[in-house]
Design an enzyme around this catalytic site. Structure first.
Site, PDB file in Angstrom:
ATOM      1  N   GLY A 100       0.816  -1.222   0.000  1.00  0.00           N
ATOM      2  CA  GLY A 100       0.000   0.000   0.000  1.00  0.00           C
ATOM      3  C   GLY A 100       0.844   1.265   0.000  1.00  0.00           C
ATOM      4  O   GLY A 100       0.315   2.356  -0.139  1.00  0.00           O
ATOM      5  N   ALA A 137       5.906   3.701  -3.155  1.00  0.00           N
ATOM      6  CA  ALA A 137       7.346   3.902  -3.343  1.00  0.00           C
ATOM      7  C   ALA A 137       8.096   2.684  -2.826  1.00  0.00           C
ATOM      8  O   ALA A 137       9.034   2.187  -3.472  1.00  0.00           O
ATOM      9  CB  ALA A 137       7.789   5.159  -2.610  1.00  0.00           C
ATOM     10  N   HIS A 180       8.150  -5.776   9.646  1.00  0.00           N
ATOM     11  CA  HIS A 180       9.439  -5.102   9.901  1.00  0.00           C
ATOM     12  C   HIS A 180       9.271  -3.931  10.847  1.00  0.00           C
ATOM     13  O   HIS A 180      10.159  -3.611  11.626  1.00  0.00           O
ATOM     14  CB  HIS A 180      10.097  -4.670   8.582  1.00  0.00           C
ATOM     15  CG  HIS A 180       9.361  -3.589   7.837  1.00  0.00           C
ATOM     16  ND1 HIS A 180       8.115  -3.778   7.285  1.00  0.00           N
ATOM     17  CD2 HIS A 180       9.684  -2.305   7.529  1.00  0.00           C
ATOM     18  CE1 HIS A 180       7.722  -2.661   6.686  1.00  0.00           C
ATOM     19  NE2 HIS A 180       8.667  -1.745   6.828  1.00  0.00           N
ATOM     20  N   GLU A 185      -0.067   3.682  14.278  1.00  0.00           N
ATOM     21  CA  GLU A 185       1.111   4.067  13.488  1.00  0.00           C
ATOM     22  C   GLU A 185       1.713   5.400  13.945  1.00  0.00           C
ATOM     23  O   GLU A 185       2.453   6.050  13.211  1.00  0.00           O
ATOM     24  CB  GLU A 185       0.722   4.138  12.006  1.00  0.00           C
ATOM     25  CG  GLU A 185       0.212   2.826  11.431  1.00  0.00           C
ATOM     26  CD  GLU A 185       1.306   1.946  10.830  1.00  0.00           C
ATOM     27  OE1 GLU A 185       2.223   2.465  10.197  1.00  0.00           O
ATOM     28  OE2 GLU A 185       1.229   0.712  11.012  1.00  0.00           O
ATOM     29  N   ARG A 187      -4.241   1.078   8.093  1.00  0.00           N
ATOM     30  CA  ARG A 187      -3.271   0.787   9.162  1.00  0.00           C
ATOM     31  C   ARG A 187      -3.676   1.259  10.558  1.00  0.00           C
ATOM     32  O   ARG A 187      -3.230   0.686  11.542  1.00  0.00           O
ATOM     33  CB  ARG A 187      -1.926   1.428   8.815  1.00  0.00           C
ATOM     34  CG  ARG A 187      -1.230   0.841   7.605  1.00  0.00           C
ATOM     35  CD  ARG A 187       0.237   1.228   7.666  1.00  0.00           C
ATOM     36  NE  ARG A 187       0.941   1.057   6.412  1.00  0.00           N
ATOM     37  CZ  ARG A 187       2.214   1.377   6.260  1.00  0.00           C
ATOM     38  NH1 ARG A 187       2.887   1.878   7.262  1.00  0.00           N
ATOM     39  NH2 ARG A 187       2.809   1.195   5.095  1.00  0.00           N
ATOM     40  N   HIS A 231      -0.587   6.669   5.335  1.00  0.00           N
ATOM     41  CA  HIS A 231      -0.674   7.450   6.576  1.00  0.00           C
ATOM     42  C   HIS A 231      -1.323   8.786   6.229  1.00  0.00           C
ATOM     43  O   HIS A 231      -1.143   9.294   5.113  1.00  0.00           O
ATOM     44  CB  HIS A 231       0.731   7.761   7.151  1.00  0.00           C
ATOM     45  CG  HIS A 231       1.439   6.590   7.722  1.00  0.00           C
ATOM     46  ND1 HIS A 231       2.790   6.379   7.541  1.00  0.00           N
ATOM     47  CD2 HIS A 231       1.011   5.566   8.487  1.00  0.00           C
ATOM     48  CE1 HIS A 231       3.157   5.274   8.171  1.00  0.00           C
ATOM     49  NE2 HIS A 231       2.098   4.757   8.750  1.00  0.00           N
ATOM     50  N   ASP A 284      -0.371  11.661   7.036  1.00  0.00           N
ATOM     51  CA  ASP A 284       0.570  12.751   6.732  1.00  0.00           C
ATOM     52  C   ASP A 284       1.023  12.755   5.276  1.00  0.00           C
ATOM     53  O   ASP A 284       1.890  13.523   4.878  1.00  0.00           O
ATOM     54  CB  ASP A 284       1.768  12.764   7.706  1.00  0.00           C
ATOM     55  CG  ASP A 284       2.680  11.550   7.588  1.00  0.00           C
ATOM     56  OD1 ASP A 284       2.466  10.704   6.703  1.00  0.00           O
ATOM     57  OD2 ASP A 284       3.623  11.452   8.407  1.00  0.00           O
ATOM     58  N   CYS A 306       7.889  12.553   7.481  1.00  0.00           N
ATOM     59  CA  CYS A 306       8.006  11.188   8.037  1.00  0.00           C
ATOM     60  C   CYS A 306       9.259  11.062   8.889  1.00  0.00           C
ATOM     61  O   CYS A 306       9.319  10.258   9.823  1.00  0.00           O
ATOM     62  CB  CYS A 306       8.121  10.155   6.924  1.00  0.00           C
ATOM     63  SG  CYS A 306       6.740  10.158   5.800  1.00  0.00           S
TER      64      CYS A 306
HETATM   65  O1  SUG Z   1       5.725   2.501   7.068  1.00  0.00           O
HETATM   66  N1  SUG Z   1       8.217   2.545   4.599  1.00  0.00           N
HETATM   67  C1  SUG Z   1       7.532   3.217   5.668  1.00  0.00           C
HETATM   68  C2  SUG Z   1       7.437   4.672   5.359  1.00  0.00           C
HETATM   69  C3  SUG Z   1       6.929   5.455   6.547  1.00  0.00           C
HETATM   70  C4  SUG Z   1       6.591   6.855   6.197  1.00  0.00           C
HETATM   71  N2  SUG Z   1       6.147   7.542   7.339  1.00  0.00           N
HETATM   72  C5  SUG Z   1       5.140   8.447   7.362  1.00  0.00           C
HETATM   73  N3  SUG Z   1       4.315   8.608   6.375  1.00  0.00           N
HETATM   74  N4  SUG Z   1       4.979   9.132   8.421  1.00  0.00           N
HETATM   75  C6  SUG Z   1       6.144   2.617   5.897  1.00  0.00           C
HETATM   76  O2  SUG Z   1       5.463   2.302   4.907  1.00  0.00           O
HETATM   77  C7  SUG Z   1       9.411   0.701   3.584  1.00  0.00           C
HETATM   78  C8  SUG Z   1      10.503  -0.253   3.978  1.00  0.00           C
HETATM   79  C9  SUG Z   1      10.974  -1.103   2.848  1.00  0.00           C
HETATM   80  O3  SUG Z   1      10.190  -1.434   1.959  1.00  0.00           O
HETATM   81  O4  SUG Z   1      12.166  -1.464   2.848  1.00  0.00           O
HETATM   82  C10 SUG Z   1       8.703   1.307   4.772  1.00  0.00           C
HETATM   83  O5  SUG Z   1       8.614   0.705   5.808  1.00  0.00           O
END
Ligand code: SUG
Length: 447
Positions: free
Chosen positions: A26, A29, A139, A176, A214, A250, A252, A371
């Site tokens: 979801g 990136a 993770h 979160e 989430r 999220h 934000d 973030c």
């Molecule tokens: O939870 N990415 C995080 C990005 C968090 C961004 N934080 C805020 N929006 N506040 C997540 O999705 C990707 C890790 C990876 O694929 O290696 C990751 O956990």
């Protein structure tokens, strides 16, 4: 006596194992960069540069050290055995994503570390801290206990800081952290008004979405209670399912606020009109002034996720004017750039200026400027209870820059996790970091 309060951005320092695991469903990136080569050194330097730029504007800036990775206990829990090296080799062959989870540097996104309530907002006059359980992703769920321990070191006076444990690790309380919370405030002394945003109601019906919802309403409500926030100062809002499915994992990523300014995308919330009405009412009744709520509909949800405009940091610079600190991806998107130009246009514009920053290494995992930081509002007594080396200064920036250049790898791919030298490098780096930050032993390998 009225105490002076100041907002600090506590930025997570990017850890030496920053890589692209494609672990966050979801989060477009993250999934889109799965197993691509990462650049931990550049990632950490980009994060430090952001801190330098913000501190240079007179914004309160502090640092949170990275969590220790890898978490080889995850591999043992999952049934791998033998030496560390054997476990890593087998995991890489059998289940590379699990290995990636054990090495994830995801603690860098400190907006997800916890929710905070300043002492001027809570009925008992304490700063309240609830670390996020982050149960939606394996993770990230590994972060909760370690973050809780770290925050106790950073905010060590338990008479001033009330540390709650992470909410129970069950889907009902999926949490979160501050990424789904916005505090708005009419005067620096507070108290503020609070917007909590959720995707799912555990005890209720929910729209179907392709991607995970989430945050739960129940988690938001529990935190508002634990943090002793007055009911009239709190608003709960549901994310729109269309936003979640566009990659808004999220809040934000689709709305933001600072002071009396609230910026939101027209499709951010389910029943957005009612959300803004309720928030305006709560704000006006508790702050005795009007909320500046700006709806953005000039670009789509897709543009929002691709540009990460709403993940900009809005900050107050030393002359009292607002500045928006946006990722370069927002400058590169024509429609978004036009909206920003409109927001900062004219001498009486709500926002005085925009600064674009290159945070691509973090962005490629879905982590923009906002973030990488969590906001903590502290009065002078509370500030003096925080280890002083954690507050940003130019000498600290220089020291951390040399530290990163000395200890971080230029690039990392999953197969590098097999290199036994990497584990030694990480421990050496983190050990040195605790000396630089004068924190004493905080990592389990130091005990
Ligand atoms: O939870 N990415 C995080 C990005 C968090 C961004 N934080 C805020 N929006 N506040 C997540 O999705 C990707 C890790 C990876 O694929 O290696 C990751 O956990």
């Amino acid at each position: 006596m009225t105490l002076a309060y100041r907002e600090f951005n506590f930025d997570g320092l990017v850890g030496p194992t920053h890589h692209y695991g494609g672990l966050a469903e979801g989060n477009r990136a993250s999934v889109g960069h799965r197993f691509q080569v990462s650049h931990p050194r550049m990632a950490a330097l980009q994060g430090l540069e952001k801190m330098r730029v913000l501190a240079g504007m007179g914004v309160g800036q502090a640092i949170l050290p990275p969590l220790s990775r890898p978490r080889l206990d995850l591999l043992r829990w999952a049934g791998f055995s033998g030496t560390d090296q054997q476990m890593i080799d087998t995991a890489l062959r059998q289940t590379p994503s699990l290995l990636s989870a054990a090495f994830s540097a995801s603690g860098m996104w400190s907006a997800n570390a916890a929710m905070f309530a300043p002492s001027c907002d809570s009925r008992d006059g304490c700063v309240h801290i609830t670390p996020a359980n982050l149960i939606s992703n394996l993770h990230r769920s590994l972060e909760a206990e370690e973050t809780a321990g770290l925050l106790k070191k950073v905010f060590p006076d338990f008479a001033l800081f009330k540390h709650h444990p992470p909410l129970p690790r069950t889907v009902a309380f999926s949490d979160e952290g501050a990424a789904n919370h916005i505090r708005l405030v009419g005067s620096e002394r507070g108290p503020g008004a609070h917007l909590f945003v959720y995707g799912r109601e555990h005890f209720g019906s929910n729209p179907l979405t392709r991607y995970p919802q989430r945050q739960t309403l129940e988690a938001c409500q529990a935190i508002a209670r634990l943090h002793q926030l007055p009911e009239e100062a709190v608003v709960f809002a549901r994310q729109s399912p269309a936003a979640i499915d566009a990659g808004v994992f999220h809040n934000d990523v689709i709305s933001t606020g600072h002071g009396a300014l609230f910026l939101y995308h027209a499709e951010a919330f389910s029943d957005g009109r009612s959300v803004v009405d309720r928030l305006t009412k709560a704000f006006e009744e508790t702050q005795h002034r009007s909320l500046c709520a700006i709806e953005i509909n000039e670009f789509s949800l897709v543009d929002s996720v691709q540009s990460y405009f709403f993940n900009s940091q809005i900050v107050t610079r030393s002359d009292g004017r607002l500045v928006i600190v946006a990722p370069v991806e927002s400058e590169e998107n024509e429609k978004v750039r036009a909206v920003i130009a409109g927001l900062v246009k004219g001498a009486d514009a709500v926002i005085a200026d925009v600064v674009f920053l290159n945070l691509r290494e973090s962005m490629q995992n879905g982590g923009g400027p906002a973030c990488l930081r969590t906001r903590v509002v502290l009065n002078e007594e509370e500030q003096s209870a925080v280890p002083s080396r954690l507050f940003f200064s130019e000498p600290l920036f220089d020291e951390l820059t040399s530290w990163v250049k000395c200890h971080y790898r230029e690039s990392l791919s999953l197969s590098d996790f097999r290199d036994p030298a990497l584990l030694v490098e990480i421990e050496t780096a983190l050990d040195r970091l605790t000396q630089i930050l004068e924190l004493g032993p905080i990592y389990s390998f130091q005990k």
